[in-house]
Design a protein around this motif. Structure first.
Motif, PDB file in Angstrom:
ATOM      1  N   GLY A 431     -28.399  -8.100-103.436  1.00  0.00           N
ATOM      2  CA  GLY A 431     -27.730  -7.049-104.186  1.00  0.00           C
ATOM      3  C   GLY A 431     -27.399  -7.440-105.603  1.00  0.00           C
ATOM      4  N   PHE A 432     -27.604  -8.728-105.946  1.00  0.00           N
ATOM      5  CA  PHE A 432     -27.362  -9.167-107.316  1.00  0.00           C
ATOM      6  C   PHE A 432     -28.327  -8.454-108.254  1.00  0.00           C
ATOM      7  CE2 PHE A 432     -28.097 -12.145-110.851  1.00  0.00           C
ATOM      8  CZ  PHE A 432     -26.794 -12.314-111.297  1.00  0.00           C
ATOM      9  N   ARG A 433     -27.825  -7.979-109.360  1.00  0.00           N
ATOM     10  CA  ARG A 433     -28.597  -7.234-110.347  1.00  0.00           C
ATOM     11  C   ARG A 433     -29.147  -5.925-109.783  1.00  0.00           C
ATOM     12  NH1 ARG A 433     -32.277 -11.852-113.417  1.00  0.00           N
ATOM     13  NH2 ARG A 433     -30.661 -12.628-114.809  1.00  0.00           N
ATOM     14  N   GLU A 434     -28.454  -5.317-108.879  1.00  0.00           N
ATOM     15  CA  GLU A 434     -28.887  -4.025-108.360  1.00  0.00           C
ATOM     16  C   GLU A 434     -28.716  -2.955-109.432  1.00  0.00           C
ATOM     17  OE1 GLU A 434     -30.350  -3.051-105.722  1.00  0.00           O
ATOM     18  OE2 GLU A 434     -30.425  -4.964-104.665  1.00  0.00           O
ATOM     19  N   ALA A 435     -29.544  -1.911-109.361  1.00  0.00           N
ATOM     20  CA  ALA A 435     -29.497  -0.842-110.348  1.00  0.00           C
ATOM     21  C   ALA A 435     -28.226  -0.019-110.191  1.00  0.00           C
ATOM     22  CB  ALA A 435     -30.720   0.052-110.200  1.00  0.00           C
ATOM     23  N   ALA A 436     -27.863   0.645-111.274  1.00  0.00           N
ATOM     24  CA  ALA A 436     -26.703   1.540-111.240  1.00  0.00           C
ATOM     25  C   ALA A 436     -26.979   2.691-110.277  1.00  0.00           C
ATOM     26  CB  ALA A 436     -26.423   2.064-112.643  1.00  0.00           C
ATOM     27  N   PRO A 437     -25.932   3.293-109.731  1.00  0.00           N
ATOM     28  CA  PRO A 437     -26.137   4.371-108.742  1.00  0.00           C
ATOM     29  C   PRO A 437     -27.023   5.505-109.238  1.00  0.00           C
ATOM     30  CG  PRO A 437     -23.847   3.658-108.755  1.00  0.00           C
ATOM     31  CD  PRO A 437     -24.509   2.957-109.900  1.00  0.00           C
ATOM     32  N   ASP A 438     -26.909   5.869-110.524  1.00  0.00           N
ATOM     33  CA  ASP A 438     -27.710   6.982-111.025  1.00  0.00           C
ATOM     34  C   ASP A 438     -29.185   6.619-111.200  1.00  0.00           C
ATOM     35  OD1 ASP A 438     -26.952   5.205-113.023  1.00  0.00           O
ATOM     36  OD2 ASP A 438     -27.231   6.706-114.602  1.00  0.00           O
ATOM     37  N   LYS A 439     -29.498   5.324-111.123  1.00  0.00           N
ATOM     38  CA  LYS A 439     -30.888   4.881-111.252  1.00  0.00           C
ATOM     39  C   LYS A 439     -31.416   4.259-109.963  1.00  0.00           C
ATOM     40  CE  LYS A 439     -30.588   3.919-116.224  1.00  0.00           C
ATOM     41  NZ  LYS A 439     -30.801   2.882-117.277  1.00  0.00           N
ATOM     42  N   ALA A 440     -30.670   4.401-108.895  1.00  0.00           N
ATOM     43  CA  ALA A 440     -31.038   3.727-107.646  1.00  0.00           C
ATOM     44  C   ALA A 440     -32.356   4.249-107.078  1.00  0.00           C
ATOM     45  CB  ALA A 440     -29.917   3.900-106.623  1.00  0.00           C
ATOM     46  N   ALA A 441     -32.562   5.569-107.127  1.00  0.00           N
ATOM     47  CA  ALA A 441     -33.783   6.141-106.557  1.00  0.00           C
ATOM     48  C   ALA A 441     -35.018   5.657-107.309  1.00  0.00           C
ATOM     49  CB  ALA A 441     -33.705   7.667-106.579  1.00  0.00           C
ATOM     50  N   GLN A 442     -34.936   5.679-108.654  1.00  0.00           N
ATOM     51  CA  GLN A 442     -36.075   5.219-109.442  1.00  0.00           C
ATOM     52  C   GLN A 442     -36.296   3.720-109.262  1.00  0.00           C
ATOM     53  OE1 GLN A 442     -38.413   7.000-111.423  1.00  0.00           O
ATOM     54  NE2 GLN A 442     -39.309   4.974-111.072  1.00  0.00           N
ATOM     55  N   ALA A 443     -35.213   2.962-109.161  1.00  0.00           N
ATOM     56  CA  ALA A 443     -35.339   1.520-108.948  1.00  0.00           C
ATOM     57  C   ALA A 443     -36.017   1.217-107.618  1.00  0.00           C
ATOM     58  CB  ALA A 443     -33.962   0.864-109.007  1.00  0.00           C
ATOM     59  N   GLN A 444     -35.738   2.030-106.613  1.00  0.00           N
ATOM     60  CA  GLN A 444     -36.378   1.827-105.313  1.00  0.00           C
ATOM     61  C   GLN A 444     -37.875   2.097-105.396  1.00  0.00           C
ATOM     62  OE1 GLN A 444     -35.063   0.501-102.640  1.00  0.00           O
ATOM     63  NE2 GLN A 444     -37.021   0.654-101.557  1.00  0.00           N
ATOM     64  N   ARG A 445     -38.263   3.136-106.142  1.00  0.00           N
ATOM     65  CA  ARG A 445     -39.696   3.409-106.322  1.00  0.00           C
ATOM     66  C   ARG A 445     -40.367   2.273-107.082  1.00  0.00           C
ATOM     67  NH1 ARG A 445     -37.712   8.803-106.967  1.00  0.00           N
ATOM     68  NH2 ARG A 445     -37.561   8.540-109.243  1.00  0.00           N
ATOM     69  N   ASP A 446     -39.672   1.738-108.075  1.00  0.00           N
ATOM     70  CA  ASP A 446     -40.226   0.600-108.812  1.00  0.00           C
ATOM     71  C   ASP A 446     -40.410  -0.607-107.902  1.00  0.00           C
ATOM     72  OD1 ASP A 446     -40.312   2.084-111.081  1.00  0.00           O
ATOM     73  OD2 ASP A 446     -38.612   1.114-112.076  1.00  0.00           O
ATOM     74  N   LYS A 447     -39.462  -0.835-107.003  1.00  0.00           N
ATOM     75  CA  LYS A 447     -39.570  -1.977-106.093  1.00  0.00           C
ATOM     76  C   LYS A 447     -40.753  -1.829-105.143  1.00  0.00           C
ATOM     77  CE  LYS A 447     -34.767  -3.561-106.103  1.00  0.00           C
ATOM     78  NZ  LYS A 447     -33.569  -3.836-105.279  1.00  0.00           N
ATOM     79  N   VAL A 448     -41.022  -0.596-104.717  1.00  0.00           N
ATOM     80  CA  VAL A 448     -42.193  -0.361-103.861  1.00  0.00           C
ATOM     81  C   VAL A 448     -43.472  -0.697-104.629  1.00  0.00           C
ATOM     82  CG1 VAL A 448     -43.519   1.412-102.659  1.00  0.00           C
ATOM     83  CG2 VAL A 448     -41.025   1.368-102.460  1.00  0.00           C
ATOM     84  N   THR A 449     -43.525  -0.297-105.902  1.00  0.00           N
ATOM     85  CA  THR A 449     -44.686  -0.608-106.735  1.00  0.00           C
ATOM     86  C   THR A 449     -44.845  -2.111-106.910  1.00  0.00           C
ATOM     87  OG1 THR A 449     -44.427   1.477-107.939  1.00  0.00           O
ATOM     88  CG2 THR A 449     -45.733  -0.249-108.997  1.00  0.00           C
ATOM     89  N   ILE A 450     -43.739  -2.805-107.161  1.00  0.00           N
ATOM     90  CA  ILE A 450     -43.782  -4.260-107.351  1.00  0.00           C
ATOM     91  C   ILE A 450     -44.224  -4.954-106.067  1.00  0.00           C
ATOM     92  CG2 ILE A 450     -42.361  -6.287-107.820  1.00  0.00           C
ATOM     93  CD1 ILE A 450     -40.646  -4.474-109.638  1.00  0.00           C
TER      94      ILE A 450
END
Length: 497
Positions: A431-450
């Motif tokens: 959870g360290f350096r987790e995205a802000a709540p308003d960017k959580a959905a996009q961050a999750q999509r980015d993680k799938v891509t990575i």
């Protein structure tokens, strides 16, 4: 994609950048795109239906593969990244392994400079030398010369012949134009002209080779990833692949040598067989599809050009070599293939390459057999059955072909470079350096891509190498995410690995 479209696209992509691109950065020199368009127009003067450069995805992919682009944000007080490789009217080339040593490349003064408009009574003065003028004139002269003999622009064979001549002669003709005035054998400025002034570690010819090799690629827009991702990044038969084919066992074959002559012949035979393995790819997609070794100026490739594309060589050319000028392995940049048009399946071309090696070995064995027969003369000698032994021993080549291929896929679109950041240390909690709540959905999509990229590439690469690339990737992405993604360029080295 049919044959004519393929070869026309290669010609178009060859003219997307002018060879003298670095010298268009001077004030008053104009844009490099204007010069590229001018050269293309001069080249296709005889074409009634002018070809035009619109699709830039080939250039973006090649640029990302050539160099990692580091750009600083345009902020007040932040100086742009700049590499000075010119000193006045001279440029220089150096190398990391030779610090402090520089090869100075003089640029001739312009012969097209016009006097300034001066008032009556004032001393007449001329403009300061503008080196880009003479370089621009040389480029236009070569483009006009190479394009004047083109006949039918709608003929597949003619277009293919035109591109091969363009690929082989443009650089050499530029180099030879000032061979008399240069202190060196040829003009190293044209031979080593950098493709990128911010990262002058590769020539414009290297960049053009990769760009034209990608002429089969599916057009799309780098900055519109949503439209591209609708098809899950599927490029079908037009997806670029890197293929490596090698002949072996090399050491065991050469180790059979007993004299220095045997050593030379064994090396020469391997080089000859390697060329015949390349030939199906060269015939189908052009000599620029061979990423390694570079075939432009290679004596063995020139021998093939002399036989099949005589116009691709200078009038006085008489190529030949007694050296093993090719390694036992090569790397090709080719499409996945499989459609009904010009793009052949990789499996079909590799089978054709292996068959070419076997056929070449049989041809050489038959030549030697005929030579032995001519020396022996009488067929009624007691040991006349040697032919059976000979043909049994040489029915198959002593080396075999091994190949592997991997897709050069796009990196996948990331909305935020911060998504690349993970835990800085293993001891840090999840959870360290987790995205802000308003960017959580996009961050999750980015993680799938990575994660998809890691699954595709990481198994091929040692862990230490992968870690270094990931650290570097974060730096480039934070500088300019759009430039960094560049279609698929940053992953070229990893895919090549």
């Amino acid at each position: 994609m049919d044959k004519r479209q393929f070869w026309q696209q290669k010609i178009i992509q060859f003219f997307h950048d002018p060879p003298g691109k670095p010298f268009v950065g001077f004030r008053g020199a104009g844009k490099h795109t204007d010069l590229a368009k001018r050269l293309f127009d001069v080249f296709q003067t005889s074409n009634q239906q002018r070809l035009r450069y619109f699709i830039k995805s080939f250039d973006w992919a090649a640029a990302g593969a050539d160099r990692p682009l580091v750009t600083t944000p345009r902020l007040k007080g932040v100086a742009p990244i700049k590499v000075d490789w010119r000193k006045g009217d001279r440029s220089f080339i150096t190398h990391p392994l030779a610090p402090g040593f520089q090869l100075m490349l003089p640029v001739p003064p312009s012969t097209e400079v016009q006097p300034r408009d001066v008032e009556d009574g004032s001393p007449e003065e001329e403009e300061s030398p503008r080196p880009w003028e003479s370089l621009r004139a040389e480029q236009q002269a070569i483009a006009q010369k190479l394009g004047k003999d083109i006949g039918d622009w709608n003929d597949d064979a003619q277009i293919q012949k035109t591109y091969v001549r363009l690929w082989r002669r443009f650089r050499d003709d530029l180099v030879d134009r000032r061979i008399v005035r240069s202190a060196l054998a040829g003009d190293p400025l044209w031979a080593e002209m950098p493709a990128e002034t911010r990262c002058p570690d590769h020539s414009i010819w290297d960049h053009l080779k990769v760009t034209t090799a990608l002429a089969f690629m599916k057009p799309h827009w780098m900055f519109k990833p949503d439209e591209w991702s609708k098809d899950h990044w599927d490029e079908g038969a037009q997806e670029p692949w890197l293929l490596r084919m090698s002949l072996g066992p090399t050491q065991a074959f050469i180790a059979e040598s007993r004299t220095s002559r045997d050593l030379w012949v064994s090396s020469f035979l391997l080089a000859d067989l390697a060329w015949h393995a390349m030939e199906p790819f060269v015939e189908q997609y052009g000599p620029d599809c061979i990423v390694y070794p570079d075939l432009c100026g290679n004596p063995r490739a020139d021998c093939w050009l002399y036989e099949h594309y005589r116009d691709a060589l200078a009038d006085e050319a008489n190529p030949g070599t007694l050296a093993a000028v090719l390694p036992n392995a090569f790397v090709a940049l080719v499409p996945r293939g499989g459609e009904d048009g010009h793009l052949r399946r990789i499996e079909d071309l590799t089978e054709k390459a292996q068959a070419a090696v076997r056929e070449r070995w049989k041809t050489l064995a038959d030549i030697v057999e005929s030579w032995i027969t001519g020396i022996r003369g009488d067929e009624e000698k007691p040991d006349r059955h040697w032919r059976k032994t000979w043909r049994r021993q040489h029915g198959q080549p002593p080396v075999y072909c091994i190949w592997s291929a991997v897709s050069w896929s796009p990196m996948g679109h990331l909305a935020d470079a911060a998504s690349l950041r993970g835990r800085a240390l293993p001891v840090q909690a999840e959870g360290f350096r987790e995205a802000a709540p308003d960017k959580a959905a996009q961050a999750q999509r980015d993680k799938v891509t990575i994660a998809a990229r890691r699954e595709r590439l990481a198994p091929w690469v040692p862990k230490e190498t992968w870690a270094h690339y990931e650290w570097a990737r974060e730096v480039y992405a934070l500088c300019n995410l759009g430039f960094h993604q560049m279609e698929r360029g940053f992953d070229y080295a990893l895919t090549h690995h």
